[in-house]
Structures are given as C-alpha cells and as structure tokens.
Design a protein around this motif. Structure first.
Motif, PDB file in Angstrom:
ATOM      1  N   GLN A  69      45.152  63.659  64.688  1.00 55.62           N
ATOM      2  CA  GLN A  69      44.034  63.193  65.506  1.00 55.62           C
ATOM      3  C   GLN A  69      43.101  62.363  64.639  1.00 55.62           C
ATOM      4  O   GLN A  69      42.667  62.810  63.570  1.00 55.62           O
ATOM      5  N   CYS A  70      42.813  61.134  65.065  1.00 55.99           N
ATOM      6  CA  CYS A  70      41.996  60.212  64.279  1.00 55.99           C
ATOM      7  C   CYS A  70      40.701  59.864  65.005  1.00 55.99           C
ATOM      8  O   CYS A  70      40.577  60.059  66.216  1.00 55.99           O
ATOM      9  N   THR A  71      39.771  59.327  64.253  1.00 50.40           N
ATOM     10  CA  THR A  71      38.565  58.799  64.866  1.00 50.40           C
ATOM     11  C   THR A  71      38.917  57.532  65.644  1.00 50.40           C
ATOM     12  O   THR A  71      39.929  56.883  65.352  1.00 50.40           O
ATOM     13  N   PRO A  72      38.121  57.163  66.644  1.00 52.03           N
ATOM     14  CA  PRO A  72      38.415  55.941  67.419  1.00 52.03           C
ATOM     15  C   PRO A  72      38.549  54.716  66.524  1.00 52.03           C
ATOM     16  O   PRO A  72      37.861  54.568  65.529  1.00 52.03           O
ATOM     17  N   ASN A  73      39.484  53.872  66.887  1.00 54.16           N
ATOM     18  CA  ASN A  73      39.741  52.598  66.200  1.00 54.16           C
ATOM     19  C   ASN A  73      40.450  52.754  64.853  1.00 54.16           C
ATOM     20  O   ASN A  73      40.675  51.751  64.173  1.00 54.16           O
ATOM     21  N   ALA A  74      40.791  53.989  64.449  1.00 55.49           N
ATOM     22  CA  ALA A  74      41.467  54.176  63.159  1.00 55.49           C
ATOM     23  C   ALA A  74      42.927  54.554  63.318  1.00 55.49           C
ATOM     24  O   ALA A  74      43.698  54.465  62.363  1.00 55.49           O
ATOM     25  N   ALA A  75      43.343  54.987  64.511  1.00 58.08           N
ATOM     26  CA  ALA A  75      44.696  55.512  64.691  1.00 58.08           C
ATOM     27  C   ALA A  75      45.763  54.447  64.470  1.00 58.08           C
ATOM     28  O   ALA A  75      46.817  54.724  63.899  1.00 58.08           O
ATOM     29  N   ALA A  76      45.519  53.222  64.920  1.00 56.03           N
ATOM     30  CA  ALA A  76      46.539  52.174  64.805  1.00 56.03           C
ATOM     31  C   ALA A  76      46.873  51.906  63.339  1.00 56.03           C
ATOM     32  O   ALA A  76      48.045  51.793  62.971  1.00 56.03           O
ATOM     33  N   ALA A  77      45.863  51.812  62.479  1.00 51.66           N
ATOM     34  CA  ALA A  77      46.101  51.564  61.058  1.00 51.66           C
ATOM     35  C   ALA A  77      46.815  52.743  60.410  1.00 51.66           C
ATOM     36  O   ALA A  77      47.721  52.564  59.585  1.00 51.66           O
ATOM     37  N   ALA A  78      46.423  53.976  60.791  1.00 52.39           N
ATOM     38  CA  ALA A  78      47.078  55.153  60.237  1.00 52.39           C
ATOM     39  C   ALA A  78      48.536  55.241  60.683  1.00 52.39           C
ATOM     40  O   ALA A  78      49.424  55.615  59.912  1.00 52.39           O
ATOM     41  N   ALA A  79      48.791  54.866  61.933  1.00 52.35           N
ATOM     42  CA  ALA A  79      50.165  54.872  62.446  1.00 52.35           C
ATOM     43  C   ALA A  79      51.024  53.862  61.702  1.00 52.35           C
ATOM     44  O   ALA A  79      52.185  54.137  61.365  1.00 52.35           O
ATOM     45  N   ASP A  80      50.460  52.687  61.418  1.00 48.24           N
ATOM     46  CA  ASP A  80      51.208  51.674  60.671  1.00 48.24           C
ATOM     47  C   ASP A  80      51.524  52.168  59.260  1.00 48.24           C
ATOM     48  O   ASP A  80      52.602  51.899  58.725  1.00 48.24           O
TER      49      ASP A  80
END
Length: 320
Positions: A69-80
């Motif tokens: 679970q990530c903070t908003p707007n950070a999940a896409a970069a973490a997924a990459d």
C-alpha cells in the motif's frame, strides 16, 4: 472480440505451446498458412505470447502474493521498480492506483524468505506491506483460462493434448544451460531450436533433449499470455476470501471450476483463499459476486479489489 478460429488457436497453444502450426491446422481443418497468419497477426499486435515457465515446486521455490500500500501518486513508480526485479511477476495496480499486488518467487531457505520483505521497496511512500505465501494452487499455471472456453471438441482436445508430465518426488537442480534455456523460453516459448542453441551455447540436439526432459518431469510448462479483450473480458479483479479451514478445500475446488477464475490458490494470512477473476464488465462482476461467490461454502469474509492496470505479467513488462 475474437472469432472462433482465433479462440481455438489460443486453446491449442495453451495445450501445447510448441505444437507445430501444421498439427494445429490439421486438427482445426484449415491450412497451415491460415494458422501462421492468425498467430502472426495476434503476436505482432502484442495480443498473444507463448511463454515457457518453470514450476516452482519442482525447483524447491516458494511463491508469494505481496500487497504494498503506497501513498497517492507513488504507487506507479514503486510498481515500475518492482517490475525490474527478476523474481517478480503479475504486478498490478489496484484500489484506485494506490496499492500494488505482485507475485514473487523465493528460495525455500529461511534466509531467502526473510530477504523477501527486506528487499522490497521500503521508503516513506510505502504505507504498509503484507506477504501471503501460496500453499496450494487449485487452478492456474499450466491450466489456463482459455481451457474453460469450450472452443475445442473432445476429439480435438485428444489430438492436441500432449502426454502429461510424470514428475517424481525429488526436486530438480538446474544447470547453467537450463537457466539460459528457461530464460529464452520465458520471453518466447516458440523460439526455434537454432535460437535456443545459440543462446545456451549447447547443440540443438542437447537443447531438444533437455527441453523434453524438463517437460516430462514437470519442471517446464507452456502458458499463453493473451489480451483478454479478445474474449470480451474487460474487467479483472482480485478476490481475497476468508474461509473456514474445514471448508477451504471445498471452496477452493468450487472456485476453480468457475468460468470467471483465471487463478485460484490457498494462501497464508488473514485471507486464506485468493482468486484472480475476469468478467466482461462491472455488472457481470457484481452478478458473479452475488451468485457464485455468495454460494461458496464456509466463506466468512470477501474483499474484492479491481485491477486498475497490469504493469507486468508472467515475467515480462507490459507495454505502457
């Protein structure tokens, strides 16, 4: 949406990812050129890929479903960042784009399992993380979703189905050549023996023999990764269920038989049964949840998480 012949081709390749086009054409009563043309059209459009995958059980590896679970707007970069790891697959953005769910493979040793959570992204953008070890697979892997579509007759199935593997009790140890071979097949399950020989440094005879051995003992299987919109399936969701232990097998087996489920497994954690499901639309998903899911035995709690975007599938990055 695809036509019947495309669906039959997908099913034939799921049964045997390396079946010659001539054999498939003969079974489907069309020309070799027609099958080759259909495959090329789907493959070149990025809507169909055959992949050679390894069975983690035969290699003494564990599989995990990890939720970050990530903070908003950070999940896409973490997924990459997760997608660049060799040990991850099936990475999805869910829950409005704030949660990442991915599959991870580790060795069976205590160090490897502990290393799992230590090496996944842990920074100020990560709110929480949970790992669920897959204990038993009820449906998935070599048994693909396309098998449930009924595109092939029983006679066609008989002619296309290869001999089932006969794995023993011992675990398999891979050689350097095996690792190179599996690496190529993961990217392209229909790579030619000449291409495999060039990539592994072994002769075509050696590569052909070793591939046959790995398939026979259940280490290597082939899976068809295809655009599910071809089957008019546009909504994918993850369902996490808490089931009474005495009813877990019955619920898992029933769930595995549903036409909507692409993968079903028993896991550790607060939710002990997981399913990846696909439906034509959200209305069909609602109907599924309130009928078949509602009728499963022993279910105490259900969490439904729609998938926003697939970042990585079975080992390869998805295009943006």
């Amino acid at each position: 949406m695809t036509d019947l012949l495309d669906t039959q081709l997908l099913h034939a390749l799921q049964l045997d990812g390396r079946a010659p086009f001539s054999q498939i054409a003969d079974v489907l009563a069309v020309s070799d050129q027609t099958i080759a043309r259909r495959y090329s059209r789907l493959h070149e459009a990025g809507r169909l890929r055959v992949r050679g995958l390894s069975d983690p059980g035969r290699l003494r590896e564990n599989r995990w479903m990890v939720r970050v679970q990530c903070t908003p707007n950070a999940a896409a970069a973490a997924a990459d960042a997760l997608a660049r790891r060799a040990d991850t697959s099936w990475i999805s953005l869910t829950a409005g784009g704030t949660e990442i769910v991915c599959a991870v493979r580790t060795g069976s040793g205590e160090h490897d399992n502990r290393l799992l959570l230590q090496t996944l992204p842990r920074n100020r953008f990560v709110v929480s993380m949970a790992a669920h070890c897959i204990l038993h697979t009820f449906f998935g892997d070599a048994a693909g979703l396309i098998n449930k579509m009924g595109a092939l007759s029983s006679r066609q199935l008989e002619r296309l189905q290869p001999a089932p593997p006969t794995p023993g009790d011992e675990h398999v140890s891979l050689t350097d050549v095996d690792h190179k071979l599996l690496s190529v097949l993961q990217r392209d399950g229909r790579a030619t023996f000449a291409e495999l020989a060039a990539a592994t440094g072994a002769s075509q005879t050696t590569v052909r023999r070793r591939m046959a051995e790995l398939r026979a003992n259940g280490t290597l299987y082939f899976d068809v990764d295809f655009d599910q919109a071809l089957l008019d399936l546009h909504v994918r969701a993850m369902i996490w269920l808490s089931v009474a232990p005495s009813q877990l097998v019955a619920a898992g087996e029933a769930l595995a038989g549903h036409p909507e489920t692409a993968f079903v497994a028993a896991t550790t954690g607060a939710s002990n049964l997981y399913a990846s499901v696909v439906c034509p639309d959200t209305s069909a998903l609602y109907t599924y949840l309130t009928t078949r899911i509602a009728q499963l035995p022993g279910v105490e709690r259900v969490e439904t998480v729609p998938v926003v975007r697939s970042v990585k599938r079975s080992g390869l990055l998805d295009p943006p």
